[in-house]
Motif scaffolding. Sequence first.
Motif, PDB file in Angstrom:
ATOM      1  N   VAL A  83       4.304  38.113  38.429  1.00 41.64           N
ATOM      2  CA  VAL A  83       4.542  37.388  37.097  1.00 41.64           C
ATOM      3  C   VAL A  83       3.228  36.692  36.889  1.00 41.64           C
ATOM      4  N   LEU A 108       2.193  33.881  34.616  1.00 43.91           N
ATOM      5  CA  LEU A 108       2.804  32.906  34.089  1.00 43.91           C
ATOM      6  C   LEU A 108       2.412  32.303  32.645  1.00 43.91           C
ATOM      7  N   ILE A 155       4.858  33.748  30.054  1.00 44.28           N
ATOM      8  CA  ILE A 155       6.091  32.944  29.850  1.00 44.28           C
ATOM      9  C   ILE A 155       5.773  31.787  28.809  1.00 44.28           C
ATOM     10  N   LEU A 168      10.562  25.838  32.268  1.00 43.01           N
ATOM     11  CA  LEU A 168       9.801  26.896  33.121  1.00 43.01           C
ATOM     12  C   LEU A 168       9.870  26.381  34.588  1.00 43.01           C
ATOM     13  N   GLN A 169      10.010  25.314  35.102  1.00 38.83           N
ATOM     14  CA  GLN A 169      10.196  25.101  36.449  1.00 38.83           C
ATOM     15  C   GLN A 169      11.507  25.186  36.972  1.00 38.83           C
ATOM     16  N   ILE A 210      13.268  27.821  35.476  1.00 39.01           N
ATOM     17  CA  ILE A 210      13.296  29.384  35.531  1.00 39.01           C
ATOM     18  C   ILE A 210      12.714  29.840  36.936  1.00 39.01           C
ATOM     19  N   LEU A 211      11.511  29.169  37.154  1.00 34.23           N
ATOM     20  CA  LEU A 211      10.980  29.628  38.322  1.00 34.23           C
ATOM     21  C   LEU A 211      11.641  29.590  39.578  1.00 34.23           C
ATOM     22  N   GLU A 212      12.447  28.334  39.698  1.00 30.44           N
ATOM     23  CA  GLU A 212      13.204  27.988  40.848  1.00 30.44           C
ATOM     24  C   GLU A 212      14.366  29.115  41.032  1.00 30.44           C
ATOM     25  N   ILE A 270      14.318  32.011  39.621  1.00 30.98           N
ATOM     26  CA  ILE A 270      14.005  33.546  40.353  1.00 30.98           C
ATOM     27  C   ILE A 270      13.687  33.325  41.518  1.00 30.98           C
ATOM     28  N   ASP A 271      13.216  32.521  42.078  1.00 24.59           N
ATOM     29  CA  ASP A 271      12.916  32.491  43.494  1.00 24.59           C
ATOM     30  C   ASP A 271      14.143  32.509  44.307  1.00 24.59           C
ATOM     31  N   TYR A 303       3.426  34.614  41.703  1.00 21.48           N
ATOM     32  CA  TYR A 303       3.002  33.998  40.234  1.00 21.48           C
ATOM     33  C   TYR A 303       1.605  33.693  40.157  1.00 21.48           C
TER      34      TYR A 303
END
Length: 89
Positions: free
Chosen positions: A46, A48, A51, A68-69, A71-73, A75-76, A88
């Motif tokens: 991805v 970053l 996004i 964003l933070q 969202i990334l959590e 996704i992880d 990322y």
Amino acid sequence: MTRKRGDRPEVALTEGAIRVSWKGKVRTILPSPKPADAEDEADFFVDLDDIVCWDPPDDDAEIEMDELQRILEAIDEAFERMGLVVAYE
């Protein structure tokens, strides 16, 4: 503190993309090519910088840093549950 449903981004892995749904908005994240200097053997890369905004019709709404933070959590966590690796760049 207990979070209500809808308080967390929902992540779905579709054919070749990640679809994030949250608070009535959607963001589709397409894979980036594997960087030449990448040390990770990830299943999905991805960028970053891609996004920035939500998908239409909400494409005028920027994704804030705290969003964003979260969202990334999400996704992880989704990738970990599926036994996949996301990187990322």
